[in-house]
Write a protein that holds these residues in place. Structure first.
Motif, PDB file in Angstrom:
ATOM      1  N   ALA A 258      -4.753  -4.938  -3.087  1.00 59.42           N
ATOM      2  CA  ALA A 258      -4.008  -5.993  -3.777  1.00 59.42           C
ATOM      3  C   ALA A 258      -3.147  -5.410  -4.890  1.00 59.42           C
ATOM      4  CB  ALA A 258      -4.966  -7.037  -4.347  1.00 59.42           C
ATOM      5  N   GLY A 259      -3.563  -4.275  -5.439  1.00 60.70           N
ATOM      6  CA  GLY A 259      -2.782  -3.640  -6.494  1.00 60.70           C
ATOM      7  C   GLY A 259      -1.671  -2.749  -5.978  1.00 60.70           C
ATOM      8  N   GLU A 260      -1.886  -2.097  -4.830  1.00 59.49           N
ATOM      9  CA  GLU A 260      -0.900  -1.161  -4.283  1.00 59.49           C
ATOM     10  C   GLU A 260      -0.766  -1.328  -2.763  1.00 59.49           C
ATOM     11  OE1 GLU A 260      -1.294   2.962  -5.848  1.00 59.49           O
ATOM     12  OE2 GLU A 260      -3.086   2.189  -6.835  1.00 59.49           O
ATOM     13  N   PRO A 261      -0.360  -2.488  -2.281  1.00 58.03           N
ATOM     14  CA  PRO A 261      -0.324  -2.707  -0.831  1.00 58.03           C
ATOM     15  C   PRO A 261       0.761  -1.918  -0.117  1.00 58.03           C
ATOM     16  CG  PRO A 261       0.688  -4.558  -1.946  1.00 58.03           C
ATOM     17  CD  PRO A 261       0.104  -3.677  -3.016  1.00 58.03           C
ATOM     18  N   GLY A 262       1.779  -1.488  -0.845  1.00 58.88           N
ATOM     19  CA  GLY A 262       2.894  -0.809  -0.195  1.00 58.88           C
ATOM     20  C   GLY A 262       2.807   0.696  -0.191  1.00 58.88           C
ATOM     21  N   THR A 263       1.813   1.267  -0.901  1.00 51.46           N
ATOM     22  CA  THR A 263       1.776   2.715  -1.048  1.00 51.46           C
ATOM     23  C   THR A 263       0.500   3.365  -0.529  1.00 51.46           C
ATOM     24  OG1 THR A 263       0.909   2.481  -3.309  1.00 51.46           O
ATOM     25  CG2 THR A 263       3.301   2.650  -3.051  1.00 51.46           C
ATOM     26  N   LEU A 264      -0.613   2.672  -0.567  1.00 51.34           N
ATOM     27  CA  LEU A 264      -1.884   3.285  -0.186  1.00 51.34           C
ATOM     28  C   LEU A 264      -2.100   3.265   1.325  1.00 51.34           C
ATOM     29  CD1 LEU A 264      -4.435   1.954  -2.839  1.00 51.34           C
ATOM     30  CD2 LEU A 264      -3.473   4.247  -2.652  1.00 51.34           C
ATOM     31  N   GLY A 265      -2.515   4.403   1.875  1.00 52.94           N
ATOM     32  CA  GLY A 265      -2.905   4.479   3.271  1.00 52.94           C
ATOM     33  C   GLY A 265      -4.406   4.245   3.411  1.00 52.94           C
TER      34      GLY A 265
END
Length: 268
Positions: free
Chosen positions: A173-180
């Motif tokens: 929820a904090g980094e949905p676009g960057t974390l794999g």
């Protein structure tokens, strides 16, 4: 800092916007709502303790607290979390002919996310009859929805599984676009396979499905705020391109970003 903004007072219900920016990651003093409170997260992710149970609250879930249930919140320092709270009286609840959610947070799909935003957007502009009907329909839909599944087994094992799934939700929820997937698993100290299996058992959805829903809710918040650069928004949230964003939002919410912007801005 906690700012509560009343939106509307209706017949047996009220709607308010809550914005909180915390300085420290500590639990707030327990509060007991004046009635039955249904809380939708518009932006952010935090932990909520409701009636003795702790859950991770983010835009993909709503949570319910009764008039005798203490509620306490723990926010991340420096981030602002905003919610819409629907407060309902005993008679209002009784006339819904629905039981209160049991066992945890209720999933908020794209169409429910649109519904609670439409209610908040139109509450000051529409007549009281229409606002009351929207509130009744929204509350009835949420209270009729199945709660997220609860883990079974030994208490310590169940608690560890809930903590793992909750940690994954906070990260995504904090980094949905960057974390794999491997990034999330490494941060939580487990294998991707164990994380994936545990998350699905705990939440009833895959990590991929959850991540997609989080990104749609974040896109919806930006669209409602007037964001016009959808290509830039798509890149920020980890979508392949503008078309991918549009397609995913339409599949989840039933409308394109352009249609949603018009829906949330127009009085009719």
């Amino acid at each position: 800092m906690r700012v509560v903004t009343p939106i509307v007072d209706g017949d047996g219900f009220s709607l308010k916007r809550i914005a909180i920016r915390a300085r420290a990651e500590s639990w707030s003093d327990p509060e007991i709502p004046d009635g039955h409170q249904l809380t939708f997260v518009r932006r952010g992710v935090f932990r909520a303790r409701v009636g003795g149970r702790t859950l991770v609250a983010d835009p993909t879930v709503a949570y319910f607290g009764g008039p005798a249930q203490e509620q306490s919140i723990a926010h991340r320092p420096g981030s602002e979390d905003t919610c819409t709270a629907l407060l309902m009286s005993d008679p209002f609840m009784a006339e819904l002919d629905r039981g209160a959610p049991v066992g945890g947070p209720v999933p908020v799909t794209g169409d429910l996310a649109v519904a609670h935003r439409v209610l908040a957007a139109r509450a000051r502009r529409c007549d009281s009859f229409e606002v009351a009907e929207m509130a009744v329909r929204l509350a009835g839909r949420v209270l009729a929805a199945p709660s997220s599944p609860r883990a079974v087994g030994r208490a310590a094992t169940a608690a560890a599984r809930r903590a793992l799934a909750g940690g994954a939700k906070e990260l995504l929820a904090g980094e949905p676009g960057t974390l794999g997937l491997r990034d999330v698993a490494r941060r939580l100290g487990c294998s991707p396979f164990h994380l994936s299996r545990t998350f699905r058992d705990e939440t009833g959805m895959t990590l991929t499905r959850y991540r997609a829903r989080v990104r749609v809710h974040m896109a919806l918040e930006a669209i409602e705020a007037g964001r016009a650069d959808l290509a830039g928004l798509a890149a920020e949230l980890g979508f392949a391109d503008h078309a991918h964003l549009t397609r995913t939002v339409r599949d989840e919410c039933g409308r394109t970003p352009r249609a949603l912007r018009a829906l949330l801005a127009a009085p009719d």
